[in-house]
Design an enzyme around this catalytic site. Structure first.
Site, PDB file in Angstrom:
ATOM      1  N   ASP A  40      -5.799  -3.829   4.425  1.00  0.00           N
ATOM      2  CA  ASP A  40      -6.307  -3.629   5.850  1.00  0.00           C
ATOM      3  C   ASP A  40      -7.463  -2.566   5.936  1.00  0.00           C
ATOM      4  OD1 ASP A  40      -3.782  -4.662   6.376  1.00  0.00           O
ATOM      5  OD2 ASP A  40      -3.090  -2.829   7.438  1.00  0.00           O
ATOM      6  N   CYS A  79      -1.184  -9.610   5.763  1.00  0.00           N
ATOM      7  CA  CYS A  79      -1.059  -9.483   4.257  1.00  0.00           C
ATOM      8  C   CYS A  79      -0.350 -10.604   3.549  1.00  0.00           C
ATOM      9  CB  CYS A  79      -0.108  -8.258   4.154  1.00  0.00           C
ATOM     10  SG  CYS A  79      -0.492  -6.694   4.887  1.00  0.00           S
ATOM     11  N   LYS A 135       1.021  -3.678  -5.016  1.00  0.00           N
ATOM     12  CA  LYS A 135       1.881  -4.471  -3.734  1.00  0.00           C
ATOM     13  C   LYS A 135       1.612  -5.973  -4.191  1.00  0.00           C
ATOM     14  CE  LYS A 135       0.829  -5.663   1.084  1.00  0.00           C
ATOM     15  NZ  LYS A 135       0.487  -5.110   2.229  1.00  0.00           N
ATOM     16  N   HIS A 137       4.506  -8.682  -2.549  1.00  0.00           N
ATOM     17  CA  HIS A 137       4.547  -9.183  -1.130  1.00  0.00           C
ATOM     18  C   HIS A 137       4.555 -10.647  -1.356  1.00  0.00           C
ATOM     19  CE1 HIS A 137       3.608  -8.434   3.478  1.00  0.00           C
ATOM     20  NE2 HIS A 137       4.906  -8.578   3.193  1.00  0.00           N
ATOM     21  N   ASN A 290      -7.245  -8.500   4.504  1.00  0.00           N
ATOM     22  CA  ASN A 290      -7.442  -8.871   6.043  1.00  0.00           C
ATOM     23  C   ASN A 290      -8.238  -7.975   6.665  1.00  0.00           C
ATOM     24  OD1 ASN A 290      -3.999  -7.803   5.876  1.00  0.00           O
ATOM     25  ND2 ASN A 290      -5.418  -6.792   7.193  1.00  0.00           N
ATOM     26  N   LYS A 307      -7.011  -6.647  12.342  1.00  0.00           N
ATOM     27  CA  LYS A 307      -5.761  -7.469  11.712  1.00  0.00           C
ATOM     28  C   LYS A 307      -5.047  -8.112  12.662  1.00  0.00           C
ATOM     29  CE  LYS A 307      -1.673  -6.265   8.973  1.00  0.00           C
ATOM     30  NZ  LYS A 307      -0.999  -4.945   8.185  1.00  0.00           N
TER      31      LYS A 307
HETATM   32 CA    CA Z   1      -3.055  -6.214   4.944  1.00  0.00          CA
END
Ligand code: CA
Length: 459
Positions: A40, A79, A135, A137, A290, A307
């Site tokens: 982000d 994400c 991360k 994800h 992003n 985003k």
């Molecule tokens: Ca993100």
């Protein structure tokens, strides 16, 4: 060695052996790959894109010693799907990764399916050792986690965000999650073990990355360093906040401190590479997953949107690469490139095998960055936001956004109108129709979403 010496050596090898020429010198060593992915971060929030209030000297050094992409894109504006595209080198809608996945660890479909290979899995047959830090994800089910998806080591967390304060990470695992967002407070995973950490999360991730590099030798490696900073929650330590007395806005100040912690980590990673003598053997990519979000005080100017948006602020990100001695230093590259090209580049450079039925959408950037090939690496780049019923495409300087219930669509000339202010669709019906046809043909190749979204899980 000159060509003549090589020929002579080849002849001598059959009779005498060729003293002084090691195997390593005669074979091309595949490069290491480090992907530093931030979360982000706004297009305008790195020094190499003109940021003034947050110094990012170490991140900037990647661009100064390598290539800065002015039109570097990710494949989605949030994400999860963005990461699925990056890590496989294939448009994530080809395998139903069309939204942020549910955190539900009992759903074996909520992640990158086993029918797809990620970069670590693609590189494994060629002898790479891989580590994921930060991360993930890309799936919380036991069959979707890093250690069973090509990575030899993991230090991080499985969900899409995390609390940065070590004392708050008290849940043993996802089974203790009782409320939405509680997954931000699970203990970190070091391989399969839940551990207690002592330091600010960003510093812990940097420590793990530096430690991994320090343990590498002659074998090529892939380090996927996925900082969750500067994603919310906005949390920083006094050490980093103290650098930003000149920022009055509290949110922006905390965001700046979080970015600064990442920059310190990037500096430590680059210093360790240099100390180990790996500079010329390592491709280092830096990018955000992003565009800057509306909730973390990031900035995407002069881009429109943020985003989640199909405008440039959603998908055009800070993006740079360095390969010392191979890529030129200080180059600015304006043709559109994609996060997909990270896999495209390393797979080509490592000569890793690709399944014929799973061709990559990413391309090898090396010939373009070294002027062996001119022209754009991609004829077109495409996006689908399934849940918003939106498709868009960039070809050359033109971008068409088509919300499928909208016959008009929106056509922008990014070369003259980077802020996407003037919709030229009505004045250019032929061009609009042409790009719509390309979008429709691409969308035919895509799958429906394979799993429910982030908000669906009721723990
Ligand atoms: Ca993100």
């Amino acid at each position: 060695m000159t060509m003549i010496a090589r020929l002579l050596c080849a002849v001598l090898l059959t009779t005498l052996g060729c003293a002084g020429v090691s195997k390593a010198q005669t074979e091309k060593r595949p490069p290491n790959l480090i992907v530093i992915l931030v979360d982000d971060m706004g297009y305008a929030d790195v020094g190499f894109n003109g940021c003034r209030d947050i110094p990012t000297p170490h991140i900037d050094s990647i661009a100064e010693q390598g290539v800065r992409f002015t039109s570097g894109y990710v494949t989605y504006a949030v994400c999860g799907p963005s990461r699925a595209g990056l890590i496989t080198g294939r448009y994530q809608d080809r395998f139903g990764f069309s939204r942020n996945p549910t955190i539900d660890p009992s759903n074996p479909n909520a992640g990158v399916p086993l029918s797809e290979k990620n970069i670590a899995e693609l590189l494994k047959p060629t002898g790479y050792r891989s580590m994921a830090v930060g991360k993930w994800h890309l799936g919380t089910h036991p069959t979707l986690r890093p250690l069973v998806r090509g990575f030899d080591e993991f230090f991080g967390f499985l969900s899409g965000g995390h609390d940065y304060r070590p004392e708050k990470l008290t849940l043993e695992d996802l089974s203790q999650v009782k409320h939405k967002w509680d997954w931000y407070r699970t203990k970190l995973l070091h391989n399969n073990e839940r551990i207690v950490i002592d330091e600010y999360l960003t510093d812990e991730l940097s420590n793990a990355a530096v430690d991994f590099i320090d343990r590498q030798g002659d074998k090529p490696f892939f380090l996927y360093l996925a900082y969750n900073a500067p994603h919310t929650p906005l949390q920083a330590t006094p050490k980093y906040l103290a650098r930003f007395d000149h920022i009055a806005d509290k949110k922006r100040k905390t965001y700046a401190a979080m970015v600064s912690a990442v920059d310190d980590g990037v500096g430590r990673v680059l210093a360790k590479l240099n100390e180990k003598g790996f500079d010329e053997h390592t491709i280092v990519f830096f990018l955000s997953d992003n565009g800057g979000a509306t909730n973390n005080a990031s900035r995407n100017a002069p881009l429109r949107g943020a985003k989640g948006s199909p405008f440039e602020g959603g998908v055009r990100v800070p993006f740079a690469v360095r390969w010392t001695g191979t890529y030129p230093a200080g180059k600015t590259y304006d043709h559109p490139v994609s996060a997909l090209d990270i896999a495209g580049t390393i797979v080509a450079e490592a000569d890793a095998p690709i399944a014929p039925d799973k061709p990559l959408d990413g391309v090898n950037l090396t010939p373009y960055l070294t002027d062996k090939k001119t022209g754009p690496p991609h004829e077109r780049l495409f996006w689908r936001f399934y849940d918003k019923n939106t498709l868009f495409v960039r070809e050359g300087g033109d971008k068409l956004i088509h919300e499928r219930n909208d016959d008009e669509a929106q056509l922008y000339d990014l070369a003259r109108d980077i802020g996407e202010n003037t919709n030229r669709a009505a004045a250019n019906p032929d061009r609009t129709a042409e790009l719509k046809r390309h979008l429709a043909a691409w969308a035919e190749q895509l799958e429906a979403p394979a799993f429910p979204g982030l908000g669906s899980w009721k723990p």
